[in-house]
Design a protein around this motif. Structure first.
Motif, mmCIF file in Angstrom:
data_model
loop_
_atom_site.group_PDB
_atom_site.id
_atom_site.type_symbol
_atom_site.label_atom_id
_atom_site.label_comp_id
_atom_site.label_asym_id
_atom_site.label_seq_id
_atom_site.Cartn_x
_atom_site.Cartn_y
_atom_site.Cartn_z
ATOM 1 N N GLN C 81 -1.572 -10.063 7.041
ATOM 2 C CA GLN C 81 -2.543 -9.636 6.110
ATOM 3 C C GLN C 81 -3.152 -8.390 6.366
ATOM 4 O OE1 GLN C 81 -2.247 -10.509 2.862
ATOM 5 N NE2 GLN C 81 -3.902 -9.628 2.088
ATOM 6 N N MET C 82 -4.173 -8.266 7.359
ATOM 7 C CA MET C 82 -4.865 -7.356 7.496
ATOM 8 C C MET C 82 -3.830 -5.972 7.901
ATOM 9 S SD MET C 82 -8.058 -8.104 8.210
ATOM 10 C CE MET C 82 -8.751 -7.118 9.344
ATOM 11 N N TYR C 83 -2.910 -6.343 8.677
ATOM 12 C CA TYR C 83 -1.643 -5.276 8.733
ATOM 13 C C TYR C 83 -1.382 -4.503 7.623
ATOM 14 C CZ TYR C 83 0.744 -2.948 12.635
ATOM 15 O OH TYR C 83 1.215 -2.225 13.825
ATOM 16 N N ARG C 84 -1.023 -5.293 6.631
ATOM 17 C CA ARG C 84 -0.555 -5.009 5.179
ATOM 18 C C ARG C 84 -1.524 -4.144 4.544
ATOM 19 N NH1 ARG C 84 -1.005 -5.382 0.285
ATOM 20 N NH2 ARG C 84 -2.677 -6.953 0.275
ATOM 21 N N GLY C 88 -0.880 2.267 4.413
ATOM 22 C CA GLY C 88 -0.992 3.032 3.152
ATOM 23 C C GLY C 88 -2.291 3.315 2.950
ATOM 24 N N GLU C 89 -3.240 2.501 3.319
ATOM 25 C CA GLU C 89 -4.743 2.487 3.356
ATOM 26 C C GLU C 89 -5.196 3.536 4.324
ATOM 27 O OE1 GLU C 89 -6.040 -1.245 1.708
ATOM 28 O OE2 GLU C 89 -8.158 -0.203 2.293
ATOM 29 N N GLU C 90 -4.749 3.265 5.626
ATOM 30 C CA GLU C 90 -5.293 3.990 6.574
ATOM 31 C C GLU C 90 -4.129 4.788 7.492
ATOM 32 O OE1 GLU C 90 -8.690 2.560 8.703
ATOM 33 O OE2 GLU C 90 -8.453 0.595 8.031
ATOM 34 N N ILE C 91 -3.089 4.124 7.456
ATOM 35 C CA ILE C 91 -2.087 4.849 8.060
ATOM 36 C C ILE C 91 -0.717 4.969 6.967
ATOM 37 C CG2 ILE C 91 -0.235 5.106 10.087
ATOM 38 C CD1 ILE C 91 -2.206 3.034 11.542
ATOM 39 N N ALA C 92 -0.245 6.166 6.797
ATOM 40 C CA ALA C 92 0.882 6.149 6.148
ATOM 41 C C ALA C 92 1.776 6.739 6.649
ATOM 42 C CB ALA C 92 0.489 7.007 4.548
ATOM 43 N N LEU C 93 3.262 6.454 6.198
ATOM 44 C CA LEU C 93 4.318 6.928 6.589
ATOM 45 C C LEU C 93 5.522 7.703 5.445
ATOM 46 C CD1 LEU C 93 6.476 6.942 9.237
ATOM 47 C CD2 LEU C 93 7.308 4.650 8.419
ATOM 48 N N ILE C 94 5.611 8.849 6.018
ATOM 49 C CA ILE C 94 6.700 9.484 5.266
ATOM 50 C C ILE C 94 8.020 9.546 5.660
ATOM 51 C CG2 ILE C 94 7.242 11.875 3.897
ATOM 52 C CD1 ILE C 94 4.253 12.281 4.206
ATOM 53 N N ILE C 116 -1.643 1.222 -5.324
ATOM 54 C CA ILE C 116 -3.080 1.085 -5.355
ATOM 55 C C ILE C 116 -3.633 -0.007 -5.856
ATOM 56 C CG2 ILE C 116 -4.825 2.233 -6.686
ATOM 57 C CD1 ILE C 116 -3.414 4.747 -7.669
ATOM 58 N N ARG C 117 -2.899 -0.872 -6.756
ATOM 59 C CA ARG C 117 -3.519 -2.083 -7.015
ATOM 60 C C ARG C 117 -3.478 -3.253 -5.895
ATOM 61 N NH1 ARG C 117 -3.466 -3.956 -13.071
ATOM 62 N NH2 ARG C 117 -5.471 -4.743 -12.344
ATOM 63 N N ASP C 118 -2.521 -2.974 -5.032
ATOM 64 C CA ASP C 118 -2.311 -3.661 -4.014
ATOM 65 C C ASP C 118 -3.164 -3.639 -2.887
ATOM 66 O OD1 ASP C 118 -0.254 -5.499 -4.980
ATOM 67 O OD2 ASP C 118 1.177 -4.692 -3.406
ATOM 68 N N HIS C 119 -3.877 -2.574 -2.809
ATOM 69 C CA HIS C 119 -4.864 -2.345 -1.779
ATOM 70 C C HIS C 119 -6.342 -2.330 -2.347
ATOM 71 C CE1 HIS C 119 -2.091 -1.323 1.417
ATOM 72 N NE2 HIS C 119 -1.334 -0.681 0.428
ATOM 73 N N GLU C 120 -6.483 -1.852 -3.560
ATOM 74 C CA GLU C 120 -7.940 -1.689 -4.096
ATOM 75 C C GLU C 120 -8.177 -2.386 -5.435
ATOM 76 O OE1 GLU C 120 -8.849 2.374 -4.192
ATOM 77 O OE2 GLU C 120 -8.014 2.958 -2.334
ATOM 78 N N SER C 121 -9.014 -3.115 -5.537
ATOM 79 C CA SER C 121 -9.365 -3.804 -7.159
ATOM 80 C C SER C 121 -9.856 -2.798 -8.052
ATOM 81 C CB SER C 121 -10.006 -4.935 -6.915
ATOM 82 O OG SER C 121 -11.335 -4.582 -6.059
ATOM 83 N N VAL C 122 -8.844 -2.158 -8.448
ATOM 84 C CA VAL C 122 -9.137 -1.127 -9.602
ATOM 85 C C VAL C 122 -8.537 -1.557 -10.588
ATOM 86 C CG1 VAL C 122 -9.785 0.862 -7.935
ATOM 87 C CG2 VAL C 122 -7.492 0.513 -8.954
ATOM 88 N N SER C 123 -8.955 -1.049 -12.036
ATOM 89 C CA SER C 123 -8.305 -1.218 -13.297
ATOM 90 C C SER C 123 -7.209 -0.650 -13.379
ATOM 91 C CB SER C 123 -9.253 -0.925 -14.369
ATOM 92 O OG SER C 123 -9.336 0.472 -14.328
ATOM 93 N N ALA C 124 -6.228 -1.020 -14.140
ATOM 94 C CA ALA C 124 -5.002 -0.501 -14.365
ATOM 95 C C ALA C 124 -4.980 0.972 -14.920
ATOM 96 C CB ALA C 124 -4.249 -0.957 -15.217
ATOM 97 N N ASP C 125 -6.062 1.147 -15.996
ATOM 98 C CA ASP C 125 -6.305 2.373 -16.152
ATOM 99 C C ASP C 125 -6.671 3.422 -14.912
ATOM 100 O OD1 ASP C 125 -5.649 2.036 -18.758
ATOM 101 O OD2 ASP C 125 -7.613 1.633 -19.608
ATOM 102 N N GLU C 126 -7.614 3.026 -14.274
ATOM 103 C CA GLU C 126 -8.168 3.755 -13.088
ATOM 104 C C GLU C 126 -6.868 4.263 -12.122
ATOM 105 O OE1 GLU C 126 -10.595 5.336 -12.383
ATOM 106 O OE2 GLU C 126 -10.394 5.570 -10.205
#
Lengths: 346, 568, 318
Positions: C81-84, C88-94, C116-126
């Motif tokens: 869970q922590m790794y997931r 994307g949030e701290e390390i991203a891969l291209i 975005i929503r899998d990592h941060e609890s923000v509204s869909a609009d945001e």
């Protein structure tokens, strides 16, 4: 909303394209039924009837005319739904279309049930196998997929009857509804689909009886078809689960269940939907045997009876209705495909 | 994406084309130097029929002279076809219509009877003997005629008797009143405590419920529940009782001294279930209707010839108008078994409004148009699926069998008859108690299995000897069967014992004459085919007869072929 | 400054039907904040494995030993869970091939919103607002956000991939051959974007490539991998001026020759990774190989400050 718009446009274009397809199909049927050497009446009747009788029959059906006269008449008959009247003893004198429409709901119900079983079992086992590659569940499922495919429909039907009807008494052995209309009056005839009619009547008990009768035939036909789904789903899932976009999604930290559902599974489903259309043709062939095994009074039984009684107008009508249904299904499948796969809409 | 749909379409077409191609190939007429044997494919004689046909094919082909093609069709078409003379060589069965040995002779060897059987056999001498035999009541005289008839039948071979079957019925063990009656299987004397109806399963399908047309077991048996005749049978045997008539005519009391006039008194106040009247005129009109329609394949000849009513029957109704209860039949010659024929379905009166120009259609626009006067009415009919018999609440004769301990008939208010596609479906239905009774036709394997498990399933299995005979029919007017040598060759080739043991596992008895031994009254049966052709097949003799006839065979086949090409 | 990323003695062995493939063997590497480290090597040298190993997305059943410290935490010990959350949030891969990395059944917007929503609890609009912003920052017009991946060219897709990678503002970006499948003009655009990003967000960049030209242009330090082993590590300038490992020398001479249109490649073929050569893995192809190279594995030695090489004769090339 460009997405909806294009789906609608796509649907319309599929419908327009279905017309020439249907025409091609009807033309080939015309060729098979009337033009190829040995016209059907002669083939069906020769050796039994006097040549005068046969000639009279042919004249009555307009089969003695040259093909360029027959063809437009044939097409206008098809499109006006006038397939003539039955020549067989059992349905003698009844309009062909009327008889077919009586029998069609039974086959639609069976086909729907069987497709449901085939997709549920096939997709279910395919997912189990695909997500546990080379582990025991996968090996068991792969074995199932290969074996079920080669089992004859009537044999499987008989075995299911013996086990679930005779042995366990879970389901009735055959027929569409209880044979005793006093204790179990069948649902009133609205659509002819017993399950739907029961619901429309608001009778859960009737629905239960209809479903119980539908269970074994659907299971028989569905299981036989499921093998193909199992193998296709498994292969596709293996492909998509190891795909680049799944790896990329994982690298973005997408939740695993979304990855499985939105990425692997949905992409694996596309070829499955396509083969679904092809499976319907096989389904109808299998339904003939299944209907016989389960004394199911549908189109398959009608086709067998018509061949038995040399009922040429009925055979022709049945085959044409099958053809129309299959074209209709292929349109529906195309639209479904367009709905889930944006690439095919363009 | 058009291409995928087109591929789909092509796949479908190929499947259909292969299917239709297969059907066409399978149903195609026989090539030269071969004969075609027809059989019924829809369970009229149970599902043993294909196996029987296969065996006979193999036995005939053992001569090495002919190949036999097998073809089949559904029962209704089969009946219509052989009656029209469209089947040259086919398997058939016979269930007696009345309690007399004549019923195994007239229907086959009289010119009119042979037409109904699709044999088109005609032999003036045979016709004369039959007339004489029916006119006599002296067993010695009749015995002599029956012997001559049978001996001649083995020479002319329009039919080859093969075996007699068993009769069987499987039913809930608490159902009472089930009798394997030799003529009528009576649903109206059955009872099931606590139930007002039973469901019956069958593999049979009817041809028509019009007495003027029906001449097969299932149809006539239903007619016997729905229509009454002047005379009817006792519950368990062949003794006649008064039905629509007030009494059974006897010599001096209804039968004239010369045996040529029969007088019946109808019960007063009879009506059909729709309220239309049933009097002497109705009876007369009904009999005349059968004879004037003379429908193909019907039992019309029983009235016209066997009962000697002639082409234009003389029937008097002396007290019409008025009470209109007396009906007098004037016969062309004395007929000893006239009463028996008046108890058969063909003599059942029908309402005045029945179609007078053809057979009455059973269903018109979804409404059942079968109207009778019997203990039951046919209230619902779904072709090839379900037949519902409902109690006739105004039945005129509920006390018919009170002398036999059955105070009132019918007992059950409904009999529901369901059709199953084959023996195994029928067996499953009775095994799982979907139905209360399975009547006709379980195959020997299923029957044996049910016998074994009957007790644990609370079922009863009744197996009795059956007066039903099975035989081969030749249409003697069509090549090559118009050559008696071909028919005799096949008579040499068939192996009855092999059929009985391999197909019926002993639930059948070999038969060497169209008159089966030991059914009705004096036994006139003589195993003439055993005498003429031996009890086991004689391939050598069959082969040489085929060879002798071969020139004729190929010539006639060529002609048929040429004719067909003509209009192809 | 403490290194942001420290890879210590990392070994990755893939399980295959024929045996373990030793993709990485006792690798050591670090990167500080804002630094660009290039990882170079031939195909099969294990450089792509490194990126996936850091993100923890190696196939199931792969054997991973050693430590990967990210801001002091050992990633190999993280819960799933922590790794997931970290990805994307701290390390991203291209990835290398943008054509196949997007889900063909989802719109570009769907990809962003989902991430975005899998990592941060923000509204869909945001989430949608941020998605548009990220896309526009990559030079793609906002109106195309509801299009499907197949409606974009390769270069645009790579820009979408980059936008997806940076939308959560990770502190470490791993770019695995980001330009290999793209043409030269697009390549330089993408490299420009990466450099701008790095500066704008002070990200660390781990640039995995086989192209030394890119390394020279973009990187601060470079690590050279050969057959799963780190053979040389140091500041770009030092390595280009004075490569200490014969393999690095070979690589450099091959680009120089490339400019004169003369193809020069290192003799021999990459080693079998299931049963790699004994001693120095490069010895079968090394022009300077001695018997010691066959017998003993050379240790990684710091020949100059910050310039490491694993060669028995490294001092000879100083």
């Amino acid at each position: 909303m460009p997405k909806q718009g294009s789906l609608l446009a796509y649907t319309v274009s599929r419908l327009i394209l279905a017309l020439p397809t249907l025409l091609v199909l009807l033309t080939v049927l015309f060729l098979v039924l009337r033009i190829l050497p040995g016209d059907p009446i002669s083939a069906l009747e020769a050796g039994r009837r006097s040549t005068r009788d046969i000639a009279a029959d042919k004249a009555r059906l307009g089969l003695n005319l040259p093909w360029w006269v027959q063809y437009p008449v044939y097409l206008s008959q098809v499109f006006s739904g006038n397939f003539g009247t039955s020549l067989g003893q059992i349905y003698l004198g009844q309009p062909v279309l009327q008889v077919i429409l009586q029998k069609l709901p039974a086959t639609i119900e069976l086909a729907t049930g069987a497709m449901l079983v085939a997709t549920l079992v096939g997709v279910g086992t395919g997912i189990i196998a695909g997500s546990r590659r080379d582990r025991p569940p996968d090996i068991v499922v792969r074995l199932y997929g290969s074996i079920i495919w080669v089992i004859p429909v009537f044999w499987l039907g008989l075995m299911l009857q013996l086990v679930f009807a005779v042995g366990l008494h879970w389901f009735p052995p055959n027929l569409r509804y209880e044979p005793d209309p006093v204790f179990f009056p069948p649902p009133s005839h609205l659509t002819g689909l017993y399950t739907l009619d029961s619901l429309l009547e608001g009778r859960i008990d009737k629905l239960a009886i209809s479903l119980a009768h539908l269970a074994l035939p659907s299971l028989t036909l569905g299981l036989v078809l499921s093998g193909f789904f199992t193998r296709t789903v498994r292969a596709n899932l293996l492909r998509t689960i190891n795909s680049d976009y799944v790896e990329a999604a994982r690298a973005r930290g997408i939740r695993e269940r979304y990855i499985v559902y939105r990425y692997a599974f949905r992409n694996a489903l596309i070829p499955v939907v396509t083969i679904l259309g092809l499976q319907f043709a096989i389904l109808f062939a299998g339904a003939v045997l299944t209907e016989r095994t389960f004394s199911w009074d549908g189109m398959g039984t009608l086709l067998l009876t018509s061949i038995d009684s040399r009922d040429y107008p009925m055979i022709q009508g049945t085959v044409i209705v099958y053809a129309i249904i299959i074209v209709a299904i292929s349109v529906v499948i195309d639209v479904i495909n367009g709905f889930i796969d944006p690439r095919v809409r363009y | 994406m058009l291409s995928r749909t087109v591929i789909l379409a092509i796949v479908v077409i190929v499947i259909l084309a292969v299917g239709i191609g297969a059907a066409v190939v399978l149903l195609r007429p026989a090539p030269a130097a071969s004969i075609t044997l027809w059989y019924n494919s829809t369970g009229h004689y149970g599902d043993t029929e294909p196996a029987v046909a296969q065996l006979i094919k193999a036995q005939i082909e053992a001569t090495g002279k002919v190949t036999v093609n097998l073809q089949s069709e559904d029962w209704a078409s089969y009946r219509a076809d052989f009656a029209k003379g469209n089947l040259p060589f086919f398997l058939l069965g016979w269930y007696p219509d009345y309690f007399d040995t004549d019923d195994y002779v007239s229907p086959f060897y009289s010119t009119a009877g042979a037409q109904s059987e699709g044999a088109f056999y005609t032999n003036a001498t045979m016709d004369k003997w039959i007339t004489n035999e029916t006119a006599s009541v002296d067993p010695t005289v009749r015995g002599a005629y029956f012997q001559q008839l049978q001996t001649q039948s083995a020479k002319d071979v329009p039919y080859i008797p093969l075996w007699t079957t068993n009769a069987h019925v499987v039913y809930d063990s608490d159902i009472t009143g089930v009798f394997l009656h030799p003529v009528v299987f009576k649903y109206f004397i059955m009872n099931k405590p606590g139930f007002d109806h039973i469901t019956v399963g069958t593999t049979d399908s009817p041809t028509s419920f019009d007495p003027a047309l029906a001449y097969d077991y299932f149809s006539t048996n239903i007619i016997n529940q729905v229509f009454d005749t002047l005379l009817v049978y006792e519950p368990t045997n062949g003794t006649l009782l008064p039905g629509l008539a007030a009494q059974v005519p006897t010599v001096g009391n209804g039968i004239s001294a010369d045996g040529k006039t029969y007088t019946f008194q109808l019960r007063p106040g009879l009506t059909f279930t729709d309220g239309s009247s049933l009097n002497a005129t109705t009876v007369k009109r009904a009999i005349q209707r059968v004879i004037s329609l003379n429908l193909q394949g019907s039992a019309e000849f029983l009235l016209e010839q066997v009962a000697a009513l002639g082409k234009t029957p003389t029937i008097d109704t002396p007290n019409c108008p008025g009470p209109c209860t007396t009906i007098v039949f004037h016969l062309l010659q004395p007929v000893g078994l006239f009463n028996q024929i008046m108890a058969f379905s063909v003599a059942a009166p029908v309402p005045w409004w029945y179609n007078q120009t053809g057979a009455q259609q059973d269903v018109v626009n979804g409404n059942v148009k079968v109207t009778g006067d019997g203990p039951y009415s046919l209230t619902s009919l779904t072709s090839n699926q379900q037949y519902v018999l409902q109690k006739n609440t105004n039945y005129y004769n509920p006390g018919l069998y009170s002398a036999f301990g059955i105070p009132t008939i019918p007992i059950l208010s409904k009999i529901i008859i369901n059709r199953y596609s084959d023996s195994s479906s029928l067996k499953l239905a009775i095994q799982t108690h979907q139905i209360n009774m399975a009547y006709r036709t379980l195959n020997p394997t299923d029957l044996t299995a049910l016998q074994g498990s009957a007790a644990s399933l609370n079922l009863k299995v009744d197996i009795g000897t059956s007066p039903q005979i099975r035989f081969l029919v030749f249409n003697v007017k069509t090549a090559p069967f118009n050559d008696v040598r071909v028919r005799q060759a096949i008579a040499y080739a068939v192996d009855r014992s092999s059929i009985v043991s391999n197909v019926f596992h002993g639930f059948a008895v070999t038969l060497y004459s169209m008159v089966p031994p030991g059914f009705f009254g004096p036994d006139y049966s003589s195993p003439v085919f055993q005498t003429a052709y031996g009890s086991s097949p004689d391939v050598a003799k069959a082969t040489s007869l085929f060879s002798a006839a071969s020139l004729a065979i190929s010539l006639s086949m060529f002609q048929t072929d040429a004719l067909e090409r003509n209009w192809l | 400054m403490d290194p942001m990323l420290q890879v210590q003695d990392l070994s990755v062995h893939y399980k295959t039907r024929r045996g373990f493939v030793r993709a990485l063997e006792e690798l050591r590497l670090d990167a500080i904040q804002g630094e660009t480290v290039g990882v170079v090597g031939e195909t099969g040298s294990g450089k792509s494995t490194l990126g996936k190993a850091i993100l923890g997305i190696l196939p199931a059943g792969t054997q991973v030993d050693g430590k990967i410290l990210f801001r002091g935490r050992d990633l190999t010990q993280l819960s799933n869970q922590m790794y997931r959350r970290l990805r994307g949030e701290e390390i991203a891969l291209i990835f290398q091939d943008p054509m196949t990395r997007l889900n063909p059944l989802m719109t570009i917007m769907d990809h962003f919103v989902e991430e975005i929503r899998d990592h941060e609890s923000v509204s869909a609009d945001e989430a949608r607002r941020r998605a548009r912003e990220a896309l526009v920052s990559m030079g793609i017009h906002e109106s195309r956000i509801k299009n499907y991946p197949h409606e974009f060219s390769g270069g645009m897709r790579q820009r979408i991939m980059i936008a997806l990678a940076i939308v959560l503002k990770p502190s470490l970006l791993i770019a695995d051959e980001p330009t290999t499948s793209l043409d030269v003009i697009v390549e330089s655009q993408i490299l420009g974007i990466l450099q701008d990003l790095k500066r704008a967000y002070s990200m660390s960049l781990l640039l995995i490539t086989h192209n030394l030209g890119i390394v020279a242009e973009v990187c601060d330090r470079v690590a050279v991998l050969y057959a799963g082993k780190l053979v040389e590590l140091g500041p770009v300038r030092d390595i280009f001026r004075k490569p200490l490992h014969p393999y690095t020398q070979g690589l450099l001479s091959s680009i120089i020759h490339l400019e004169t249109k003369e193809l020069h490649s290192i003799e021999g073929s990459p080693p079998n990774m299931i049963a790699p050569p004994s001693g120095c893995r490069f010895h079968p192809r090394c022009p300077y190989a001695q018997s010691i190279c066959v017998e003993r594995l050379p240790p990684l030695v710091e020949f100059e400050p910050g310039h490491f090489a694993a060669c028995h004769f490294g001092d000879k090339f100083l």
